[in-house]
Scaffold this motif. Structure first.
Motif, short mmCIF file in Angstrom:
data_model
loop_
_atom_site.label_atom_id
_atom_site.label_comp_id
_atom_site.label_asym_id
_atom_site.label_seq_id
_atom_site.Cartn_x
_atom_site.Cartn_y
_atom_site.Cartn_z
N ASP A 115 -6.17 3.96 7.47
CA ASP A 115 -6.76 3.33 8.64
C ASP A 115 -6.93 1.84 8.39
OD1 ASP A 115 -6.89 5.66 10.08
OD2 ASP A 115 -8.99 6.08 9.58
N MET A 116 -6.47 1.05 9.34
CA MET A 116 -6.62 -0.40 9.27
C MET A 116 -7.03 -0.90 10.65
SD MET A 116 -3.34 -1.47 6.91
CE MET A 116 -3.96 -3.12 6.63
N ASP A 143 -10.75 -2.15 3.55
CA ASP A 143 -11.29 -2.08 2.19
C ASP A 143 -11.56 -3.48 1.65
OD1 ASP A 143 -11.08 0.64 2.25
OD2 ASP A 143 -9.20 0.73 1.12
N ALA A 144 -10.75 -4.45 2.08
CA ALA A 144 -10.92 -5.83 1.61
C ALA A 144 -11.93 -6.60 2.45
CB ALA A 144 -9.56 -6.55 1.62
N LYS A 147 -5.65 -6.58 -4.15
CA LYS A 147 -6.10 -6.00 -2.87
C LYS A 147 -5.59 -6.85 -1.71
CE LYS A 147 -10.13 -4.13 -2.76
NZ LYS A 147 -11.61 -3.91 -2.73
N PRO A 148 -4.69 -6.30 -0.88
CA PRO A 148 -4.23 -7.05 0.29
C PRO A 148 -5.33 -7.18 1.33
CG PRO A 148 -3.39 -4.81 0.36
CD PRO A 148 -4.08 -4.97 -0.96
N ILE A 149 -5.33 -8.31 2.05
CA ILE A 149 -6.33 -8.54 3.09
C ILE A 149 -5.74 -8.30 4.47
CG2 ILE A 149 -7.87 -10.23 4.16
CD1 ILE A 149 -7.99 -11.65 1.44
N ILE A 203 0.86 -1.18 0.00
CA ILE A 203 0.00 0.00 0.00
C ILE A 203 0.89 1.23 0.00
CG2 ILE A 203 -1.73 1.29 1.32
CD1 ILE A 203 -2.67 -1.43 2.44
N THR A 204 0.59 2.19 -0.88
CA THR A 204 1.53 3.30 -1.10
C THR A 204 1.45 4.40 -0.06
OG1 THR A 204 -0.08 4.31 -2.61
CG2 THR A 204 1.62 2.91 -3.59
#
Length: 218
Positions: A109-110, A134-135, A199-201, A104-105
């Motif tokens: 928020d995660m 997002d995933a 898309k990373p999870i 992710i560049t």
């Protein structure tokens, strides 16, 4: 069918019986035979060609598959009594080291979840996990009161790719505190990233005491 191939009842290059014949022989639905043949073909044991039938591969590939384990089941299968403690569960900006691993560049928020898995009331695995909302948007409001993030993701979030790293390490102060170790004691570390297309999870570090043994059966 796999046993017949391994024992050379069906020799390399041999054309095997059709699905209808095998379904009658094994007493099952043709669709079941088809799924079994597809599985063997994915493993490189069979070669399937339209209108040409299915043959045993001349040079069968051996494929090892890694199934993401549910830690609760892993502990219970070893005869241990499983317990789970949630340490923290917050939405926050991921640090650069995490976004870089996830490809992710920019910071975003995660969901950051930390928890401890125990076997017979002794620390088994400290889990430090970042989840891309997002995933997996449905996980944002999960409390993890009754299920660990590991088990929730395995049962709710499919993935298409994974990267897994195993390495030795030294316990930092947080890890030492969680696992009842001394700072800089040796630990066994598993780092895992899972992805959907583009898309990373999640990125998770799973830290075990240095005495941990991982056994894989092929």
């Amino acid at each position: 069918m796999a046993r017949r191939i391994a024992e050379r009842v069906w020799a390399p290059g041999a054309l095997i019986p059709g699905e209808e014949v095998l379904a009658v022989e094994f007493g099952c639905a043709r669709a079941t035979v088809n799924r079994a043949l597809q599985e063997l073909a994915r493993g490189g044991v069979l070669v399937r060609k339209r209108k040409a039938g299915t043959r045993v591969a001349l040079h069968p590939m051996r494929e090892a598959r890694f199934v993401i384990p549910i830690v609760r089941q892993e502990i219970e299968n070893k005869g241990g009594a499983y317990q789970f403690r949630l340490v923290s569960n917050v939405v926050e900006k991921a640090p650069a080291c995490v976004t870089k691993r996830l490809g992710i560049t920019k910071a975003k928020d995660m969901l950051h979840v930390r928890c401890l898995h125990l076997s017979d009331e002794k620390p088994y695995q400290y889990e430090d996990r970042w989840i891309n909302l997002d995933a997996v948007p449905a996980i944002r409001h999960e409390t993890f009161e009754t299920v660990s993030p590991n088990e929730w993701l395995v049962t709710h979030s499919p993935f298409s790719q994974a990267e897994i790293v195993f390495h030795a390490g030294l316990a930092d102060p947080d890890e030492a505190d969680m696992l009842d170790l001394g700072v800089n004691d040796p630990v066994f570390v598993i780092e895992r990233l899972t992805y959907l297309p583009q898309k990373p999870i999640t990125f998770v570090r799973m830290i075990h005491p240095g005495s941990h043994r991982m056994v894989t059966k092929l």
